[in-house]
Write an enzyme that holds these catalytic residues in place. Structure first.
Site, short mmCIF file in Angstrom:
data_model
loop_
_atom_site.label_atom_id
_atom_site.label_comp_id
_atom_site.label_asym_id
_atom_site.label_seq_id
_atom_site.Cartn_x
_atom_site.Cartn_y
_atom_site.Cartn_z
N HIS A 334 33.97 72.39 67.49
CA HIS A 334 34.42 73.12 68.67
C HIS A 334 33.59 74.37 68.84
CE1 HIS A 334 37.01 75.06 71.60
NE2 HIS A 334 37.50 73.87 71.83
N ASP A 391 40.73 66.63 71.16
CA ASP A 391 40.34 65.38 71.81
C ASP A 391 40.41 64.19 70.86
OD1 ASP A 391 39.80 66.35 74.35
OD2 ASP A 391 37.92 67.21 73.65
N1 ACO Z 1 28.88 65.69 64.58
C1 ACO Z 1 27.85 66.00 63.72
N2 ACO Z 1 27.28 67.21 63.64
C2 ACO Z 1 27.76 68.18 64.47
C3 ACO Z 1 28.81 67.94 65.37
C4 ACO Z 1 29.38 66.65 65.41
N3 ACO Z 1 30.40 66.37 66.24
N4 ACO Z 1 29.07 69.08 66.06
C5 ACO Z 1 28.22 70.00 65.62
N5 ACO Z 1 27.42 69.46 64.64
C6 ACO Z 1 26.40 70.17 63.85
C7 ACO Z 1 25.15 70.47 64.68
O1 ACO Z 1 24.20 69.41 64.55
C8 ACO Z 1 24.68 71.76 64.06
O2 ACO Z 1 24.09 71.45 62.81
P1 ACO Z 1 22.87 72.36 62.26
O3 ACO Z 1 23.45 73.75 62.08
O4 ACO Z 1 22.45 71.71 60.98
O5 ACO Z 1 21.81 72.30 63.33
C9 ACO Z 1 25.98 72.51 63.76
O6 ACO Z 1 26.95 71.46 63.53
C10 ACO Z 1 26.45 73.43 64.87
O7 ACO Z 1 26.52 72.66 66.07
P2 ACO Z 1 26.34 73.25 67.55
O8 ACO Z 1 26.06 72.12 68.49
O9 ACO Z 1 25.38 74.40 67.52
O10 ACO Z 1 27.77 73.85 67.84
P3 ACO Z 1 28.30 74.26 69.25
O11 ACO Z 1 29.35 75.27 69.01
O12 ACO Z 1 27.18 74.61 70.17
O13 ACO Z 1 28.91 72.88 69.83
C11 ACO Z 1 30.42 71.13 70.31
C12 ACO Z 1 30.26 72.58 69.84
C13 ACO Z 1 29.65 70.90 71.64
C14 ACO Z 1 31.89 70.88 70.61
C15 ACO Z 1 29.89 70.19 69.21
O14 ACO Z 1 30.60 70.40 68.01
C16 ACO Z 1 29.97 68.71 69.61
O15 ACO Z 1 29.05 68.21 70.24
N6 ACO Z 1 31.10 68.00 69.25
C17 ACO Z 1 31.29 66.65 69.64
C18 ACO Z 1 31.79 66.60 71.08
C19 ACO Z 1 33.23 67.01 71.21
O16 ACO Z 1 34.10 66.60 70.47
N7 ACO Z 1 33.49 67.85 72.26
C20 ACO Z 1 34.85 68.30 72.56
C21 ACO Z 1 34.97 69.78 72.42
S1 ACO Z 1 36.62 70.29 72.58
C22 ACO Z 1 36.95 70.31 74.25
O17 ACO Z 1 36.13 70.36 75.09
C23 ACO Z 1 38.36 70.33 74.57
#
Ligand code: ACO
Length: 455
Positions: A334, A391
């Site tokens: 998140h 979600d």
């Molecule tokens: N699976 C695997 N790795 C992940 C995931 C995931 N779901 N989410 C983040 N990471 C990793 C990234 O690759 C990154 O790794 P690194 O530091 O080695 O490069 C690190 O965790 C940080 O990730 P970011 O993308 O920078 O985090 P951000 O805060 O920008 O993104 C987000 C948050 C978009 C929700 C992300 O976690 C994601 O894509 N999750 C899956 C989609 C999802 O479930 N979205 C719903 C959000 S809740 C809502 O809208 C109600």
């Protein structure tokens, strides 16, 4: 003091004054000095009612010729707001001061909607009036039926929802006037709240080729929606209180979430004085994406994929961890919650109850459980503070309730509606200026145009 609100003493920033902060308002309580190219500038610090702090840079460009750069707005406050307080580190979510835990446990979705829209919890009379007004407006213009017929078979429900909500502005052209009186806008708000469940259930019915079930205004908001969705014109539908309760909770948990992607979209579009219907339609489109509300559909599609692939959960966890593989575990992580999502905690309990009461036995849910356990113990996910978000569980409940996967985000939108409207109203009442971020240009410098025959 708030966990994040540590005075910044480096990078040429220096706090120089601190005063007592009254609750209930954002105040200018301190200033910081910023040093740019040897020149010192003093900027105000704004403190919120929960002691969260922001450096007010609104005059920065005029003073210094510099702007700030924050791609994805990870560290930018776009507004002051009195609707929702969220502390991602501590896992706190409160609407108008009420904790999400109390609201989910004790309130109905309509009560929470009233509170978001009007600022306080309704007393019995206010609640009855609100419910009555909504009942009066549940029907949609029959002309909308023709619009539904024009959508190609298999059109995505979110595309339909965004189009239909936008179309409401055409059926109510007075809503286009940005200078309408407050009570006229109030009627638009009621109309939208009232018609949203009707439109959502029509999307469900049309895709199945079934006739529309009209609203039954003796029913409460959630029961009416379930009746219109799962009921048939030819026979009575038995409304299950377990489903009504779960649905109420799910809608409450989604009702607002401060300045997320879709709410920010509503505010940005609304700041141009676009009408309420079109601003909300923009929010619906923002919600649709798989990184936001669309994640609940993606979760189930991912679980299905894992099942069809033989159910090897570890293989998919490894894929999610592989930097050369674009696959991410949907429903994990998140943007703001970095320890736990308080909504996920509540909904996980509800999820277990609903599955037990409905006696659901679904191989996909077994995969979900395995995935949850493995991800919660894997250092990759622990180090990055990635845990199941709302979600992840909401998708599982919606599936158990019988909703099709591509309809899940529509349910999220139905829950988020009062939050979006409250954000739109706040922006308008505070006469906030049109949103217009700046940028750092990285393209070509000025160059001479060469006519086509000389290139
Ligand atoms: N699976 C695997 N790795 C992940 C995931 C995931 N779901 N989410 C983040 N990471 C990793 C990234 O690759 C990154 O790794 P690194 O530091 O080695 O490069 C690190 O965790 C940080 O990730 P970011 O993308 O920078 O985090 P951000 O805060 O920008 O993104 C987000 C948050 C978009 C929700 C992300 O976690 C994601 O894509 N999750 C899956 C989609 C999802 O479930 N979205 C719903 C959000 S809740 C809502 O809208 C109600």
């Amino acid at each position: 003091m708030n966990s994040r609100a540590k005075p910044a003493k480096s990078f040429g920033l220096l706090y120089i004054r601190e005063t007592k902060i009254p609750r209930g308002k954002a105040v200018m309580s301190e200033t910081v000095k910023i040093i740019i190219e040897g020149n010192e500038y003093e900027l105000p610090v704004i403190t919120g009612s929960e002691n969260e702090k922001a450096i007010d840079i609104s005059k920065l460009r005029d003073l210094t010729g510099h702007i700030t750069l924050d791609v994805g707005f990870k560290n930018t406050g776009s507004t002051k707001s009195s609707i929702t307080y969220l502390d991602g580190e501590l896992g706190i979510l409160r609407h108008r001061g009420y904790s999400i835990e109390d609201l989910a446990e004790h309130a109905t979705f309509l009560e929470v909607s009233y509170m978001l829209l009007y600022g306080h919890l309704p007393n019995a009379t206010e609640y009855a009036n609100f419910e009555d007004q909504i009942r009066e407006h549940t029907l949609v213009n029959e002309g909308m039926d023709a619009m539904f017929k024009a959508f190609p078979t298999g059109s995505h429900p979110m595309g339909q929802l965004g189009s239909m909500v936008n179309a409401l502005s055409l059926f109510y052209p007075k809503s286009l006037d940005p200078h309408r009186a407050e009570d006229a806008i109030g009627r638009t708000v009621i109309r939208l709240m009232a018609k949203m469940p009707t439109i959502c259930s029509m999307i469900y019915k049309k895709r199945n080729g079934h006739p529309t079930v009209y609203p039954q205004n003796k029913l409460d908001y959630v029961s009416n929606f379930l009746n219109m969705t799962f009921g048939q014109v030819t026979m009575d539908y038995k409304i299950d209180p377990v489903l009504v309760d779960a649905m109420n909770k799910l809608l409450i948990l989604h009702a607002d979430h401060e300045q997320n992607c879709s709410a920010s979209t509503v505010r940005v579009v609304g700041s141009s004085q676009a009408n309420l219907y079109s601003s909300i339609a923009a929010g619906i489109n923002g919600l649709w994406g798989p990184l936001h509300g669309g994640a609940n559909q993606e979760v189930l599609e991912m679980l299905e994929k894992i099942r069809l692939d033989g159910g090897n959960v570890q293989k998919w966890i490894d894929k999610a961890k592989d930097k050369n593989d674009p696959f991410r575990l949907m429903g994990f992580g998140h943007r703001v919650y970095k320890n736990f999502d308080p909504r996920a905690k509540i909904i996980k309990k509800s999820c277990d109850e609903v599955l037990a009461k409905l006696g659901v036995n679904d191989p996909v849910l077994e995969i979900a459980k395995k995935l949850e356990e493995t991800a919660l113990t894997d250092p990759y996910f622990i180090e990055r503070k990635l845990f199941p978000n709302v979600d992840f569980y909401s998708g599982i409940i919606y599936r158990a309730m019988g909703f099709p996967t591509d309809f899940f985000t529509v349910l999220f939108a139905m829950g988020r509606l009062p939050g979006w409207v409250a954000q739109w109203q706040e922006l308008r009442r505070e006469k906030q200026p049109i949103a217009r971020p700046r940028q750092i240009y990285t393209g070509e410098a000025a160059r001479v145009f060469v006519p086509m025959n000389q290139r």
